[in-house]
Design an enzyme around this catalytic site. Structure first.
Site, PDB file in Angstrom:
ATOM      1  N   GLN A 183      -6.981  -4.399  -5.149  1.00 30.02           N
ATOM      2  CA  GLN A 183      -5.558  -5.118  -5.349  1.00 30.02           C
ATOM      3  C   GLN A 183      -5.252  -5.871  -5.303  1.00 30.02           C
ATOM      4  O   GLN A 183      -3.344  -6.025  -5.327  1.00 30.02           O
ATOM      5  CB  GLN A 183      -5.479  -3.221  -5.079  1.00 30.02           C
ATOM      6  CG  GLN A 183      -5.368  -2.393  -5.836  1.00 30.02           C
ATOM      7  CD  GLN A 183      -5.442  -2.172  -7.410  1.00 30.02           C
ATOM      8  OE1 GLN A 183      -4.362  -2.325  -7.913  1.00 30.02           O
ATOM      9  NE2 GLN A 183      -6.845  -1.347  -8.067  1.00 30.02           N
ATOM     10  N   SER A 184      -5.712  -6.284  -5.293  1.00 26.69           N
ATOM     11  CA  SER A 184      -5.299  -8.370  -4.867  1.00 26.69           C
ATOM     12  C   SER A 184      -4.030  -8.398  -5.320  1.00 26.69           C
ATOM     13  O   SER A 184      -4.441  -8.647  -7.186  1.00 26.69           O
ATOM     14  CB  SER A 184      -6.135  -9.405  -4.529  1.00 26.69           C
ATOM     15  OG  SER A 184      -4.736 -10.533  -4.514  1.00 26.69           O
TER      16      SER A 184
END
Length: 331
Positions: free
Chosen positions: A72-73
Site C-alpha cells: 500500500q505504498s
C-alpha cells in the site's frame, strides 16, 4: 552541483482550510494545508518530491523509474502515476508475497501499468530494487532508483518549495502560523520544510510527528538530509540545533493500524469532510490532537497540519471501518 531540473507536476499552491469543529473543541485555531490535493491521483506529498527526483532522472536520460515499498505504498503509486503521465516505464518492488487480489494502492499501481516484483524470502526491498536496476541495464534500459518515500536530499527540495509556497500564502493573507506540523515516516519532508523555513523566512516552528520509527531515528534522518542538501547545493543555512518532534505512537509493523486511528479517520471525515490515511496522516493528526487536548497552547494559537495524502489507504481497511461506522450509527 546545481539543483536538478524541476519538472512541474503538482497542482499548486494547495489550499489552506480551517478545521472549524476541531478548532472550537480544542479552543485554538487549527488549519490544514491540503497537500493531499497535489494531483496525479491525489498523490500527496510524493508529487512534490517527484518534481525534483524525476527531473533528475530525466536529466540523466533515464527511461525506467524503480521504486519500492509495502503493497500500500503511496510512494510507489505516485511513481507509477508519474511514469504513466510521462511515458516512462515503472518497475516496483513490493515487500511480502504476491496478493491474490489487488486492492488500494496496489490496484492503482497495476492499473497505471507498473510492473510489480514481489520480494523473495529473505530479500529486502533495497535488494530487489538493485536487482531490477541490473535487469534493466542488461536489457539496454536506463534505470533511475527512487528512494523509499523519496526521502533523500533531492526529494527534500519538494518540501523546501512547499515552505516557500506557504510563506507566499502567508504574505498574501493566510494566517501567520505559530507551528506547522507534518507526519514523519523518515523525516524527509520535515527536512525540506526546515530548509525552506530558513531560505524563505517562513514563520513558526516546524514540528514532525514520528509515525513508524523512534524519534531519534527520525531526528537523525532530518539532520542528515539537511546536511546532505546544504553540502550538495551550497545553501547558506545551518542545521537547527533542535529538531522539534511530537511523541508519536507507532506499532512494530507500520501497517498494523489501531482502532483509534480508524476511529479518527471516521471522525475527521464526518466532521470536516476530509479523509485521512490510517497509516500516516491519521497517526500524525491523532498525536497533534492529543497534544493540544493536554495543552491547547503547546504549539501556539494558530497551528497548520500538512495533510500529506494517502486517500486510497482507507480501502484495505474496509471491513474494520464498516464495523466501526455501523457500531457508531447504532449508539
Amino acid at each position: 552541483m546545481g539543483v536538478p531540473a524541476r519538472l512541474p507536476l503538482a497542482l499548486a499552491p494547495t489550499p489552506i482550510l480551517r478545521l472549524d469543529r476541531f478548532s472550537r473543541r480544542l479552543g485554538m485555531d487549527l488549519y490544514v494545508k491540503r497537500d493531499d490535493l497535489t494531483g496525479l491521483l491525489e498523490s500527496g506529498n510524493k508529487i512534490r518530491k517527484l518534481e525534483f527526483l524525476v527531473g533528475d532522472a530525466l536529466e540523466q536520460g533515464a527511461d525506467t523509474l524503480i521504486a519500492g515499498g509495502t503493497p500500500q505504498s503511496n510512494g510507489c503509486r505516485a511513481v507509477a502515476a508519474v511514469a504513466a503521465r510521462l511515458g516512462l516505464r515503472a518497475r516496483l518492488v513490493v515487500a511480502g508475497p504476491r496478493s491474490p487480489v489487488y486492492d488500494g494502492n496496489l490496484l492503482l499501481d497495476r492499473l497505471l501499468g507498473a510492473e510489480v516484483r514481489y520480494c523473495a524470502d529473505g530479500e529486502t526491498v533495497a535488494d530487489g530494487m538493485a536487482a531490477l536496476a541490473e535487469d534493466v541495464r542488461e536489457r539496454g534500459g536506463r534505470p533511475y532508483l527512487i528512494p523509499e518515500s523519496g526521502a533523500n536530499e533531492i526529494g527534500a527540495l519538494g518540501y523546501l518549495e512547499c515552505a516557500v509556497e506557504l510563506a507566499e500564502q502567508i504574505h498574501h493573507g493566510a494566517p501567520r502560523f505559530d507551528s506547522v506540523v507534518i507526519s514523519a515516516f523518515t523525516g524527509g519532508s520535515q527536512a525540506g520544510l526546515l530548509l525552506g523555513k530558513q531560505l524563505a523566512g517562513l514563520p513558526g516552528e516546524i514540528v514532525g510527528v514520528p509515525i513508524a520509527s523512534p524519534s531519534e531515528r527520525v531526528r537523525h534522518h532530518v539532520e542528515r538530509t539537511m546536511r546532505a542538501a546544504i553540502h550538495r547545493y551550497g545553501f547558506a543555512i545551518e542545521v537547527p540545533k533542535a529538531v522539534h518532534l511530537l511523541e508519536g505512537d507507532w506499532p512494530a509493523d507500520r501497517g498494523d493500524v489501531a482502532d483509534a486511528e480508524l476511529g479518527l479517520v471516521a471522525e475527521v471525515a464526518r466532521e470536516e469532510g476530509m479523509v485521512l490515511d490510517p497509516v500516516y496522516t491519521a497517526r500524525g493528526f491523532r498525536a497533534l490532537v492529543a497534544t493540544l487536548t493536554r495543552d491547547r497552547k503547546a504549539l501556539g494559537q494558530r497551528v497548520c497540519f500538512i495533510h500529506t495524502g494517502g486517500l486510497y489507504g482507507v480501502f484495505p481497511f474496509r471491513e474494520r471501518l464498516t464495523a466501526l461506522i455501523d457500531r457508531a450509527a447504532e449508539q
